[in-house]
Scaffold this motif. Sequence first.
Motif, PDB file in Angstrom:
ATOM      1  N   ARG A  86     -14.176  22.653 -60.519  1.00 42.98           N
ATOM      2  CA  ARG A  86     -14.708  21.634 -59.612  1.00 42.98           C
ATOM      3  C   ARG A  86     -16.128  21.175 -59.973  1.00 42.98           C
ATOM      4  NH1 ARG A  86     -11.420  21.282 -55.050  1.00 42.98           N
ATOM      5  NH2 ARG A  86      -9.951  23.006 -54.807  1.00 42.98           N
ATOM      6  N   PRO A  87     -16.364  20.678 -61.181  1.00 41.17           N
ATOM      7  CA  PRO A  87     -17.689  20.155 -61.513  1.00 41.17           C
ATOM      8  C   PRO A  87     -18.025  18.945 -60.644  1.00 41.17           C
ATOM      9  CG  PRO A  87     -16.101  19.538 -63.196  1.00 41.17           C
ATOM     10  CD  PRO A  87     -15.404  20.502 -62.276  1.00 41.17           C
ATOM     11  N   THR A  88     -19.322  18.703 -60.422  1.00 43.97           N
ATOM     12  CA  THR A  88     -19.721  17.605 -59.526  1.00 43.97           C
ATOM     13  C   THR A  88     -19.357  16.241 -60.081  1.00 43.97           C
ATOM     14  OG1 THR A  88     -21.937  17.648 -60.530  1.00 43.97           O
ATOM     15  CG2 THR A  88     -21.608  18.930 -58.516  1.00 43.97           C
ATOM     16  N   SER A  89     -19.319  16.094 -61.402  1.00 46.17           N
ATOM     17  CA  SER A  89     -18.873  14.844 -62.012  1.00 46.17           C
ATOM     18  C   SER A  89     -17.897  15.172 -63.128  1.00 46.17           C
ATOM     19  CB  SER A  89     -20.051  14.036 -62.561  1.00 46.17           C
ATOM     20  OG  SER A  89     -20.675  14.732 -63.622  1.00 46.17           O
ATOM     21  N   ALA A  90     -16.985  14.261 -63.413  1.00 44.99           N
ATOM     22  CA  ALA A  90     -15.960  14.500 -64.430  1.00 44.99           C
ATOM     23  C   ALA A  90     -15.395  13.163 -64.883  1.00 44.99           C
ATOM     24  CB  ALA A  90     -14.851  15.382 -63.879  1.00 44.99           C
ATOM     25  N   PRO A  91     -14.721  13.131 -66.026  1.00 40.77           N
ATOM     26  CA  PRO A  91     -14.029  11.905 -66.425  1.00 40.77           C
ATOM     27  C   PRO A  91     -12.997  11.508 -65.370  1.00 40.77           C
ATOM     28  CG  PRO A  91     -14.131  13.469 -68.255  1.00 40.77           C
ATOM     29  CD  PRO A  91     -14.584  14.199 -67.040  1.00 40.77           C
ATOM     30  N   SER A  92     -12.634  10.242 -65.365  1.00 42.35           N
ATOM     31  CA  SER A  92     -11.599   9.781 -64.444  1.00 42.35           C
ATOM     32  C   SER A  92     -10.261  10.413 -64.806  1.00 42.35           C
ATOM     33  CB  SER A  92     -11.497   8.254 -64.494  1.00 42.35           C
ATOM     34  OG  SER A  92     -11.195   7.830 -65.820  1.00 42.35           O
ATOM     35  N   ALA A  93      -9.315  10.368 -63.889  1.00 47.69           N
ATOM     36  CA  ALA A  93      -7.988  10.938 -64.125  1.00 47.69           C
ATOM     37  C   ALA A  93      -7.355  10.289 -65.352  1.00 47.69           C
ATOM     38  CB  ALA A  93      -7.107  10.722 -62.897  1.00 47.69           C
ATOM     39  N   ARG A 124     -20.229  21.211 -70.689  1.00 42.52           N
ATOM     40  CA  ARG A 124     -20.994  22.434 -70.924  1.00 42.52           C
ATOM     41  C   ARG A 124     -20.584  23.449 -69.867  1.00 42.52           C
ATOM     42  NH1 ARG A 124     -24.874  18.338 -71.715  1.00 42.52           N
ATOM     43  NH2 ARG A 124     -25.858  18.333 -73.772  1.00 42.52           N
ATOM     44  N   ILE A 125     -19.997  24.545 -70.313  1.00 42.27           N
ATOM     45  CA  ILE A 125     -19.497  25.535 -69.364  1.00 42.27           C
ATOM     46  C   ILE A 125     -20.646  26.260 -68.664  1.00 42.27           C
ATOM     47  CG2 ILE A 125     -19.344  27.472 -71.000  1.00 42.27           C
ATOM     48  CD1 ILE A 125     -16.643  28.172 -69.656  1.00 42.27           C
ATOM     49  N   GLU A 126     -21.822  26.339 -69.319  1.00 43.62           N
ATOM     50  CA  GLU A 126     -22.948  27.068 -68.717  1.00 43.62           C
ATOM     51  C   GLU A 126     -23.375  26.426 -67.399  1.00 43.62           C
ATOM     52  OE1 GLU A 126     -23.208  25.475 -71.642  1.00 43.62           O
ATOM     53  OE2 GLU A 126     -22.832  27.069 -73.092  1.00 43.62           O
ATOM     54  N   GLY A 127     -23.444  25.112 -67.364  1.00 47.02           N
ATOM     55  CA  GLY A 127     -23.836  24.425 -66.133  1.00 47.02           C
ATOM     56  C   GLY A 127     -22.662  23.837 -65.382  1.00 47.02           C
ATOM     57  N   ASN A 128     -21.448  24.051 -65.901  1.00 47.11           N
ATOM     58  CA  ASN A 128     -20.240  23.480 -65.310  1.00 47.11           C
ATOM     59  C   ASN A 128     -20.429  21.989 -65.061  1.00 47.11           C
ATOM     60  OD1 ASN A 128     -17.646  23.317 -64.162  1.00 47.11           O
ATOM     61  ND2 ASN A 128     -18.425  23.783 -62.114  1.00 47.11           N
ATOM     62  N   GLU A 129     -20.751  21.254 -66.125  1.00 46.24           N
ATOM     63  CA  GLU A 129     -20.990  19.824 -65.955  1.00 46.24           C
ATOM     64  C   GLU A 129     -20.399  18.998 -67.096  1.00 46.24           C
ATOM     65  OE1 GLU A 129     -25.154  19.041 -65.952  1.00 46.24           O
ATOM     66  OE2 GLU A 129     -25.500  19.869 -67.950  1.00 46.24           O
ATOM     67  N   TRP A 130     -19.802  17.885 -66.717  1.00 43.67           N
ATOM     68  CA  TRP A 130     -19.372  16.858 -67.662  1.00 43.67           C
ATOM     69  C   TRP A 130     -20.445  15.790 -67.750  1.00 43.67           C
ATOM     70  CZ3 TRP A 130     -15.227  16.832 -70.825  1.00 43.67           C
ATOM     71  CH2 TRP A 130     -14.134  17.656 -70.535  1.00 43.67           C
ATOM     72  N   THR A 131     -20.713  15.293 -68.955  1.00 43.89           N
ATOM     73  CA  THR A 131     -21.687  14.225 -69.163  1.00 43.89           C
ATOM     74  C   THR A 131     -21.062  13.135 -70.011  1.00 43.89           C
ATOM     75  OG1 THR A 131     -23.512  15.827 -69.122  1.00 43.89           O
ATOM     76  CG2 THR A 131     -23.982  13.647 -70.041  1.00 43.89           C
ATOM     77  N   LYS A 132     -21.138  11.910 -69.532  1.00 44.68           N
ATOM     78  CA  LYS A 132     -20.644  10.770 -70.298  1.00 44.68           C
ATOM     79  C   LYS A 132     -21.735  10.304 -71.254  1.00 44.68           C
ATOM     80  CE  LYS A 132     -18.831   6.067 -69.756  1.00 44.68           C
ATOM     81  NZ  LYS A 132     -18.531   4.982 -68.761  1.00 44.68           N
ATOM     82  N   LEU A 133     -21.375  10.164 -72.531  1.00 41.45           N
ATOM     83  CA  LEU A 133     -22.349   9.764 -73.538  1.00 41.45           C
ATOM     84  C   LEU A 133     -22.344   8.247 -73.715  1.00 41.45           C
ATOM     85  CD1 LEU A 133     -21.635  12.474 -76.276  1.00 41.45           C
ATOM     86  CD2 LEU A 133     -23.263  12.564 -74.373  1.00 41.45           C
ATOM     87  N   GLY A 134     -23.527   7.681 -73.806  1.00 43.07           N
ATOM     88  CA  GLY A 134     -23.649   6.254 -74.095  1.00 43.07           C
ATOM     89  C   GLY A 134     -23.851   6.062 -75.585  1.00 43.07           C
ATOM     90  N   LEU A 135     -22.801   5.670 -76.296  1.00 41.17           N
ATOM     91  CA  LEU A 135     -22.850   5.567 -77.747  1.00 41.17           C
ATOM     92  C   LEU A 135     -22.717   4.112 -78.184  1.00 41.17           C
ATOM     93  CD1 LEU A 135     -20.539   8.583 -78.650  1.00 41.17           C
ATOM     94  CD2 LEU A 135     -23.024   8.549 -78.439  1.00 41.17           C
ATOM     95  N   ALA A 136     -23.544   3.725 -79.166  1.00 42.92           N
ATOM     96  CA  ALA A 136     -23.514   2.351 -79.655  1.00 42.92           C
ATOM     97  C   ALA A 136     -22.226   2.051 -80.404  1.00 42.92           C
ATOM     98  CB  ALA A 136     -24.721   2.091 -80.552  1.00 42.92           C
ATOM     99  N   SER A 137     -21.698   3.051 -81.101  1.00 47.94           N
ATOM    100  CA  SER A 137     -20.481   2.863 -81.883  1.00 47.94           C
ATOM    101  C   SER A 137     -19.519   4.001 -81.597  1.00 47.94           C
ATOM    102  CB  SER A 137     -20.813   2.821 -83.379  1.00 47.94           C
ATOM    103  OG  SER A 137     -19.644   2.722 -84.158  1.00 47.94           O
TER     104      SER A 137
END
Length: 202
Positions: A86-93, A124-137
């Motif tokens: 149950r991370p506070t944020s995650a990718p969409s279904a 990152r399992i240590e903080g139980n968090e998903w992060t969306k990356l903003g990538l140019a390519s």
Amino acid sequence: QSDQVVILGGHRGSADFFSDTWSYNFSANLWSDRAPGLHPEGGNHGGLVYHDPSDRVIEFGGFEASGAKSETWSYNVDSNTWMDLRPTSAPSARFLHGMAYDRESNRVVLFGGTDGSAETWIYRIEGNEWTKLGLASAPSGRNGHRMSYDRQSDRIILFGGGDGLPGTVNNEWWAYDSNANTWTKLGGTTPPPPLNFLLVGI
């Protein structure tokens, strides 16, 4: 660390979904139905990777009778327990996404899926968090592709995928570098045709 392979769920036919957890023991040459009390819905086409330092299997997403999922679970083989993280944020279904564990950066990397996105997420399992990356390519939005970590180059390699169910398919190779936080399209020799396939790093 347990010298076992873990599988979760699957499906047979259009509506016959499984939620069982099995492990294969190399030493005993034995498959075992683990039957944990609490477990994910299972279904099919989710992401399942092994996280080395924590000795846990990480699962995200998938599809079952109720539709696409956006849950994140971890599995401990030794204690035979699943945990809903149950991370506070995650990718969409989504399902049919690519997932791989980057051993050097200690991150789980996810790309794409059936929502048609070209999103790159890290967990990152240590903080139980998903992060969306903003990538140019990045690779174009796709699903059904495969990803695997190559230790020698310290890159996650992506191959194939398509747009739609079913839809167009391709035979592109891409590499993700977690240190530079970049995707690079690879060239070189003619790759395999875009068929149903598996990809594994050795």
